[in-house]
Design a protein around this motif. Structure first.
Motif, short mmCIF file in Angstrom:
data_model
loop_
_atom_site.label_atom_id
_atom_site.label_comp_id
_atom_site.label_asym_id
_atom_site.label_seq_id
_atom_site.Cartn_x
_atom_site.Cartn_y
_atom_site.Cartn_z
N LEU A 179 0.85 -1.18 0.00
CA LEU A 179 0.00 0.00 0.00
C LEU A 179 0.89 1.23 0.00
O LEU A 179 1.97 1.23 0.60
CB LEU A 179 -0.91 0.01 1.23
N ALA A 180 0.45 2.27 -0.68
CA ALA A 180 1.24 3.50 -0.78
C ALA A 180 1.12 4.29 0.51
O ALA A 180 0.12 4.97 0.75
CB ALA A 180 0.77 4.34 -1.97
N GLY A 181 2.11 4.17 1.35
CA GLY A 181 2.09 4.87 2.63
C GLY A 181 2.99 4.18 3.62
O GLY A 181 3.88 3.42 3.26
N VAL A 182 2.74 4.42 4.90
CA VAL A 182 3.54 3.83 5.96
C VAL A 182 2.68 3.67 7.20
O VAL A 182 1.80 4.49 7.49
CB VAL A 182 4.78 4.70 6.26
N ALA A 183 2.90 2.57 7.91
CA ALA A 183 2.25 2.35 9.20
C ALA A 183 3.26 2.69 10.30
O ALA A 183 4.44 2.37 10.19
CB ALA A 183 1.79 0.90 9.33
N ILE A 184 2.77 3.34 11.35
CA ILE A 184 3.66 3.90 12.36
C ILE A 184 3.30 3.38 13.74
O ILE A 184 2.13 3.43 14.15
CB ILE A 184 3.57 5.44 12.37
N ARG A 185 4.29 2.87 14.45
CA ARG A 185 4.09 2.53 15.86
C ARG A 185 4.39 3.77 16.67
O ARG A 185 5.53 4.20 16.77
CB ARG A 185 5.04 1.39 16.26
N ASP A 186 3.35 4.39 17.19
CA ASP A 186 3.52 5.56 18.03
C ASP A 186 3.43 5.13 19.49
O ASP A 186 3.18 3.97 19.80
CB ASP A 186 2.47 6.61 17.69
N THR A 187 3.61 6.07 20.39
CA THR A 187 3.69 5.74 21.81
C THR A 187 2.47 4.99 22.31
O THR A 187 2.58 3.99 23.03
CB THR A 187 3.89 7.02 22.63
N ASP A 188 1.28 5.46 21.94
CA ASP A 188 0.07 4.89 22.49
C ASP A 188 -0.83 4.19 21.48
O ASP A 188 -1.90 3.69 21.83
CB ASP A 188 -0.74 5.98 23.19
N LEU A 197 -1.56 11.80 -2.67
CA LEU A 197 -2.00 11.89 -4.07
C LEU A 197 -2.77 10.65 -4.51
O LEU A 197 -3.57 10.72 -5.44
CB LEU A 197 -0.78 12.10 -4.98
N ARG A 198 -2.53 9.53 -3.84
CA ARG A 198 -3.20 8.29 -4.21
C ARG A 198 -4.45 8.04 -3.38
O ARG A 198 -5.32 7.25 -3.78
CB ARG A 198 -2.23 7.10 -4.10
N ALA A 199 -4.53 8.65 -2.23
CA ALA A 199 -5.71 8.51 -1.38
C ALA A 199 -6.04 9.86 -0.74
O ALA A 199 -5.94 10.02 0.47
CB ALA A 199 -5.47 7.45 -0.31
N PRO A 200 -6.40 10.85 -1.56
CA PRO A 200 -6.62 12.21 -1.02
C PRO A 200 -7.73 12.27 0.03
O PRO A 200 -7.70 13.14 0.90
CB PRO A 200 -6.98 13.03 -2.26
N ARG A 201 -8.69 11.36 -0.03
CA ARG A 201 -9.78 11.39 0.94
C ARG A 201 -9.30 11.01 2.34
O ARG A 201 -10.00 11.26 3.32
CB ARG A 201 -10.90 10.45 0.49
N ARG A 202 -8.13 10.37 2.42
CA ARG A 202 -7.61 9.98 3.73
C ARG A 202 -6.83 11.09 4.41
O ARG A 202 -6.49 10.98 5.60
CB ARG A 202 -6.69 8.76 3.56
N LEU A 203 -6.52 12.17 3.67
CA LEU A 203 -5.70 13.23 4.23
C LEU A 203 -6.34 13.90 5.44
O LEU A 203 -5.65 14.12 6.45
CB LEU A 203 -5.37 14.27 3.15
N PRO A 204 -7.64 14.23 5.43
CA PRO A 204 -8.22 14.83 6.64
C PRO A 204 -8.08 13.93 7.87
O PRO A 204 -7.80 14.41 8.97
CB PRO A 204 -9.69 15.03 6.25
N GLY A 205 -8.25 12.62 7.68
CA GLY A 205 -8.09 11.70 8.79
C GLY A 205 -6.67 11.66 9.31
O GLY A 205 -6.44 11.50 10.51
#
Length: 423
Positions: A83-92, A101-109
């Motif tokens: 998938l075009a992007g990255v998954a991130i392990r954050d603190t919580d 550019l490939r999923a502009p509808r996801r930008l607000p989220g």
């Protein structure tokens, strides 16, 4: 023992050597390729262990590379894209950033729940803007390290940690010392294409490239001597000696230095562990990085590879890969440490049940690419041998393929000049 004479002998059947040999063969020259290993591909290899496909060092293929599309029929590889992007392990929590550019509808989220502030988006755009003008990047002017460029653009906080970690897995540099221009060229390729994995592993790429010239390739042939022989060269490997008008050294940089005297660049290393499990792992087809301020382990990335390319694992099994850099001391972190960190990034328990399929320690995986960027290094030594490989262009699959073409074109020009002089 002599096998006869050739127009060109290519030493090394990695991507650069295969590209060079294929182009010269297609122009009607007699070409031979000698490879010291037991298969083509150089550093691009895939081990099949108990039905699992494990590439040597975590590698992906970007179909947007221009030279790749010139060299092969990309669809024949049957790429399975991440998938075009990255998954991130954050603190919580875990956060998912997708390509805007490939999923502009996801930008607000991403702005509301992805940990990105509006100022982060502006800073990232400021840093990435020069990638829209690639010609200015290849000139190497005003180039600085990627760390300096990110600082100047104001990229900080979670955005900086994610970018740093993601890039560390791409260029194998966690100090930010890599050329910013080179990094932006790679970023441009990520914008234009989504990297993926060939259905049969990364070694499918060199196998496809070698198919048209398979009868010209000799494996398990390690060259030990190259000497001038009149206007050409005599090359020996064990008891075999051939003569060639041109010799192309398309080996790793250290071997090239031994054979030609051309100084080898410093290299960067990586260790990749591959684990199998029958347990279902919640996740996605995204590459995972650790975005916490103080990560509890050494990994630069991890991925559920079988979620991306199901053929990498037998039915009913899952395959996880995780990579860490090899430090200046040459030591790789213990497998138990990388396993614990990978499970923590993926937020899963029970990693003790993961079975290690194989571990790849690659101490010389990529040449360094410091600023200022030099995309074209000399491809001929003072005494007339030819050189190609990613150490002559950019440290990438694109660079290796381009260098092979550059040498083939240069040999064409050299022979045309010679024919004109003797006409």
């Amino acid at each position: 023992m002599s096998h006869g004479d050739y127009d060109v002998l290519v030493i090394g059947a990695g991507l650069a050597g295969l590209r060079c040999a294929a182009l010269l063969a297609s122009s009607g020259r007699s070409v031979a390729v000698w490879e010291s290993g037991d298969a083509v591909g150089g550093r691009v290899r895939t081990d099949v262990v108990d039905g699992f496909r494990c590439d040597r060092g975590f590698q992906v293929l970007n179909p947007a590379y221009p030279e790749l599309r010139r060299a092969i029929d990309v669809p024949a590889l049957r790429l399975h894209p991440f998938l075009a992007g990255v998954a991130i392990r954050d603190t919580d929590r875990a956060r998912h950033w997708v390509h805007p550019l490939r999923a502009p509808r996801r930008l607000p989220g991403m702005l509301t729940g992805g940990g990105l502030r509006p100022r982060d988006v502006v800073a990232l755009m400021r840093w990435a803007a020069p990638a829209l003008r690639p010609a200015t990047l290849t000139e190497g002017r005003d180039d600085v390290s990627v760390a300096d460029a990110l600082d100047r653009s104001g990229v900080d906080g979670l955005a900086r940690r994610v970018v740093d970690k993601f890039l560390a897995g791409v260029v194998l540099d966690d100090q930010g010392s890599t050329s910013n221009a080179f990094t932006l060229l790679l970023a441009r390729m990520f914008a234009l294409g989504v990297p993926g994995l060939p259905a049969e592993g990364m070694q499918a790429l060199p196998r496809l490239m070698s198919a048209p010239i398979a009868d010209r390739i000799t494996l398990n042939h390690r060259v030990d001597r190259i000497v001038r022989d009149g206007r050409g060269w005599a090359v020996s490997a064990g008891g075999d000696t051939v003569r060639a008008s041109h010799v192309v050294v398309a080996t790793d940089p250290q071997t090239a230095e031994t054979l030609t005297g051309a100084p080898a660049p410093p290299m960067k290393g990586v260790v990749t562990d591959w684990w199998a499990t029958e347990d279902t792992i919640p996740g996605s087809r995204l590459l995972w990085v650790d975005g916490r301020p103080t990560p509890p382990g050494p990994l630069v990335n991890t991925a559920i590879v079988s979620a991306v390319a199901p053929g990498y694992a037998p039915a009913g099994h899952h395959l996880i890969a995780a990579s860490a850099l090899i430090g200046g001391d040459g030591e790789a972190p213990p497998e138990s440490v990388t396993r614990t960190h990978a499970a923590d990034i993926l937020r899963v328990t029970g990693a003790q049940g993961w079975s290690l399929v194989t571990r790849h320690v690659v101490p010389e995986a990529l040449p360094v690419q410091p600023p200022p960027l030099r995309v074209r290094r000399p491809v001929r030594t003072p005494d007339g041998l030819w050189l190609c490989g990613d150490h002559r262009d950019t440290a990438s699959i694109q660079g290796a393929l381009v260098s092979g073409r550059r040498v083939a074109d240069a040999i064409d020009r050299c022979d045309r000049r010679s024919d004109t002089a003797h006409a």
